[in-house]
Structure formats: structure tokens, C-alpha cells
Design a protein around this motif. Sequence first.
Motif, PDB file in Angstrom:
ATOM      1  N   ALA A  46       0.835  -1.209   0.000  1.00 24.91           N
ATOM      2  CA  ALA A  46       0.000   0.000   0.000  1.00 24.91           C
ATOM      3  C   ALA A  46       0.865   1.252   0.000  1.00 24.91           C
ATOM      4  N   TYR A  50      -4.453   1.279   4.475  1.00 30.76           N
ATOM      5  CA  TYR A  50      -5.719   0.853   5.117  1.00 30.76           C
ATOM      6  C   TYR A  50      -5.364   0.476   6.553  1.00 30.76           C
ATOM      7  N   LYS A  53     -11.015  -0.441  10.392  1.00 26.12           N
ATOM      8  CA  LYS A  53     -12.130  -0.914   9.566  1.00 26.12           C
ATOM      9  C   LYS A  53     -13.420  -0.935  10.361  1.00 26.12           C
ATOM     10  N   GLN A  57     -15.590  -5.971   7.203  1.00 17.82           N
ATOM     11  CA  GLN A  57     -14.415  -5.637   6.384  1.00 17.82           C
ATOM     12  C   GLN A  57     -14.641  -4.413   5.503  1.00 17.82           C
ATOM     13  N   SER A 181      -9.266 -11.178   3.795  1.00 20.50           N
ATOM     14  CA  SER A 181      -8.329 -10.210   4.369  1.00 20.50           C
ATOM     15  C   SER A 181      -8.471  -8.936   3.542  1.00 20.50           C
ATOM     16  N   GLY A 182      -8.677  -7.813   4.210  1.00 15.86           N
ATOM     17  CA  GLY A 182      -9.001  -6.565   3.497  1.00 15.86           C
ATOM     18  C   GLY A 182      -8.057  -6.287   2.341  1.00 15.86           C
ATOM     19  N   SER A 183      -6.752  -6.290   2.620  1.00 17.80           N
ATOM     20  CA  SER A 183      -5.799  -5.894   1.582  1.00 17.80           C
ATOM     21  C   SER A 183      -5.777  -6.891   0.421  1.00 17.80           C
ATOM     22  N   ARG A 186      -6.983  -6.009  -3.107  1.00 14.76           N
ATOM     23  CA  ARG A 186      -6.156  -5.220  -4.024  1.00 14.76           C
ATOM     24  C   ARG A 186      -5.167  -6.106  -4.793  1.00 14.76           C
ATOM     25  N   THR A 240      -5.076  -7.590  12.264  1.00 17.16           N
ATOM     26  CA  THR A 240      -6.498  -7.560  12.655  1.00 17.16           C
ATOM     27  C   THR A 240      -6.652  -6.869  14.013  1.00 17.16           C
ATOM     28  N   HIS A 243      -5.992  -3.093  13.513  1.00 15.80           N
ATOM     29  CA  HIS A 243      -7.149  -2.383  12.937  1.00 15.80           C
ATOM     30  C   HIS A 243      -8.154  -2.058  14.038  1.00 15.80           C
TER      31      HIS A 243
HETATM   32  C1  DP6 Z   1      -0.665  -2.198   7.142  1.00 12.32           C
HETATM   33  O1  DP6 Z   1      -5.449  -6.618   5.135  1.00 12.32           O
HETATM   34  O2  DP6 Z   1      -3.736  -7.634   6.671  1.00 12.32           O
HETATM   35  O3  DP6 Z   1      -0.756  -3.721   5.327  1.00 12.32           O
HETATM   36  O4  DP6 Z   1      -8.271  -7.028   6.821  1.00 12.32           O
HETATM   37  O5  DP6 Z   1      -7.593  -7.673   9.119  1.00 12.32           O
HETATM   38  O6  DP6 Z   1      -6.828  -9.069   7.173  1.00 12.32           O
HETATM   39  P1  DP6 Z   1      -7.218  -7.673   7.680  1.00 12.32           P
HETATM   40  O7  DP6 Z   1      -5.909  -6.784   7.617  1.00 12.32           O
HETATM   41  P2  DP6 Z   1      -4.820  -6.635   6.472  1.00 12.32           P
HETATM   42  O8  DP6 Z   1      -4.257  -5.163   6.830  1.00 12.32           O
HETATM   43  C2  DP6 Z   1      -3.252  -4.613   6.046  1.00 12.32           C
HETATM   44  C3  DP6 Z   1      -2.736  -3.388   6.685  1.00 12.32           C
HETATM   45  C4  DP6 Z   1      -1.524  -2.771   6.036  1.00 12.32           C
HETATM   46  C5  DP6 Z   1      -1.919  -1.606   5.135  1.00 12.32           C
HETATM   47  C6  DP6 Z   1      -2.485  -1.930   3.782  1.00 12.32           C
HETATM   48  O9  DP6 Z   1      -2.147  -2.984   3.195  1.00 12.32           O
HETATM   49  O10 DP6 Z   1      -3.241  -1.077   3.273  1.00 12.32           O
END
Ligand code: DP6
Length: 379
Positions: A46, A50, A53, A57, A181-183, A186, A240, A243
Motif C-alpha cells: 500500500a 488501510y 475498519k 471488512q 483479508s481486506g488488503s 487489491r 487484525t 485495525h
Molecule cells: C498495514 O489486510 O492484513 O498492510 O483485513 O484484518 O486481514 P485484515 O488486515 P490486512 O491489513 C493490512 C494493513 C496494512 C496496510 C495496507 O495494506 O493497506
Amino acid sequence: MISFLRNKYLCENIFNMISETDFITNHYSTEINHGSSTWSAPSNIALVKYWGKKENQIPANPSISFTLKNCKTITKLSYSKKEDTANFSFDLLFEGKPKEDFKPKIQKFLDRIETYCPYLKNYHFTIDTENTFPHSSGIASSASGMAALAMNIMGLEKELCPSITDEFFYQKASFLARLGSGSACRSINGSIVVWGTHNEILGSSNLFGVEFPTLIHPNFNNYQDTILLVDKGKKQVSSTVGHDLMHNHPFAEQRFLQAPQNLSRIKSILETGNIEGFIKIVESEALTLHAMMLTSMPYFILMKPNTLEILNKIWEFRNRTKIPVCFTLDAGANVHVLYPENVLVETLQFIKDELVGYCQNGQYICDEIGFGSELIIDN
Ligand code: DP6
């Protein structure tokens, strides 16, 4: 009729009207008894982060990332129809061997996506997965892993409903990956991907990632990412949990205002090729992410002393040589060194001479911008 539906779908997308229920698939036109597919999906890094949340999600702010090329997960999904449809049934193999400790995460993922893929309980699955990067490298495999699994599941859905459009296929894959997983949302499609609604990004959504919609300046073609493996141990605090600590965080409100502003800035930077501006936003985002960790309650630090040594060396090198090298960090101690392709030789020399000594066992990974997931084998 089909083209009317497709047009309706596109119109809804443009006005960002797609809702969760559009991803529920209930009607299948084909019966599939068994089969398999193999997809790869890359990791991503990123630029605007992110962190924080809401329920289901939904990101607290939009984010944007470079898709990587070499760091990826390759997953084979085999499926065969079963009689008992009461529960999920799957075996999980990592590098060809059973891996029981990965199973709860997959079980949770299947629970979360069942509403959208009600056919899943009709099959027994074997999920056979491996990464191109060392498992204990401190590089999170959840983004690439969940993305590769989501692509395979959509492969099965496409077998069941051959009429689904490519657009739906990729959007739903990103939607499903996000629930893992949020990221991960992408890591599906495109070199630069935005996730989260933003009024300057056409089609952007909280539900799935979209490819950066405007032309990117050639300065960013083949942008390089050398990942310095500073600490390969397991993180003390998972993303997690991190967040979650943004709830009631004293600086959360400011952060959730800042991120979309940084996304606006980086949008025009990517379009105009302003590398100086890029460096400012990207380094500030990395340090802000870690500042959020330092100031949450409980507070925590994921950087290591060697992380800071490397950041200082990068600043010193950039000041001295004017070579536009910068860093970003994810939720860990490793450093991603970002730089344009035309300074690759000098930068790699600098990394070897001055930074490798700070890496655990001298390890680093050379990567660059990639394109997203790929179908490897379709049976
Ligand atoms: C710091 O996607 O790993 O990499 O949604 O809980 O699985 P969950 O979290 P995750 O969070 C990534 C956070 C980060 C920033 C980013 O990739 O945007």
C-alpha cells in the motif's frame, strides 16, 4: 436481455451502486461434479494505507497499492461433489504437506463467503498452496493467499454459471478476497489498485478493489520494490488486532480525514509523474501507519532498531546522490525500498553496500510492479 443486464450492471458500477446482494449467486446453469484449477495471486504494497475498519471488512478509509510481480501465492483448488451438504469439507496442503494450523482461517473465510457462494457446501475441496517467497520472511501471505483462493472459487463459479461477465468475475473475486483479508482485494487485477470509496476515483467501492482508472505517467512504469527482510519472526500484534485498536483511537478521526486527502494527492502525482511528491506522501503514510500503532492503547512497536537504521541510510543516500529512492513499511519490521527502474543499478549497489547488513541473514527480495492474478492451469 443479457446485454440489457450487462448495461444495467455497468451503469450501477459507474454510479457506485453495487451492493453486497449483487454478489449472491443462486442460479447455476451447469452441473459440475469434479474439477480443479490453479491460480496465482501476488502480494501488494500500500502507498496510502488501510488501517482501521468497520463491520464486515469495510475500510475506515480508502487505500491504494502497487501490485507486486514476484511475491505471490500459487493455489490449486480441486473439488468433487459430495452427498452431505451440511458442512464445509476441505483438506489444506501447504507446499504439498497437510497444514492443520492454516485451517481455522480458511474455515472462517468460507463461513464469511457462504451467503455469496451457496454452492460451496456441495463440494469437498483440496486446497494446495505455496508461496514464491519464504513463508517465515515476515511478508504477509494473507493478501496473496486469500486472493489466489478467491480466484479459484470464482473459477468454479464460472464453471457453474458460464454466462457471468469478466467484469463480474473480477469484482466478485475481489469482493470475496476482501472478506478473507481486506488488503487481499487489491491483489486481484491491475498494477495500481484502489479500495474504498473516493469521489475522484471512478467506480471506487468499499466492497472491492478497482484498477486505478486513469493513465499513469511513464515515470512509474516498472517501479521497483526491493523488500529488505529485517525481521522474519512472527509479529507480536496481528494486523487484525491493530485495525481494531483504531476504534476509540485518539487520532483516528484525523487519520480518516488525512488518508483520502493523500489519495487525492497521489492520484495527481501518479498522473503527472511527480516522483518528489510521491516520496513525500509514501514515506509520510508509512510513518503515520506506525505512529497509529505507537499511539494506540495498548501501544505497540513493530519496527526494529535495524528498520530505523535503514530509513536513516535511505535519507542520507537520497540527500547525497539525489537518486529518488524512498521507503514504505507494512505492518511489520521489513522495509520496502521503492525506486524508478532507471536508477536500478545504482540503487541495488547502494542496497548491497549499505543496507543488506541490517537484514536478517542478509536476505532481501527484488520485486517490481506486476499485473495481478493469473490463471496457471484450468482443468
Ligand atoms: C498495514 O489486510 O492484513 O498492510 O483485513 O484484518 O486481514 P485484515 O488486515 P490486512 O491489513 C493490512 C494493513 C496494512 C496496510 C495496507 O495494506 O493497506
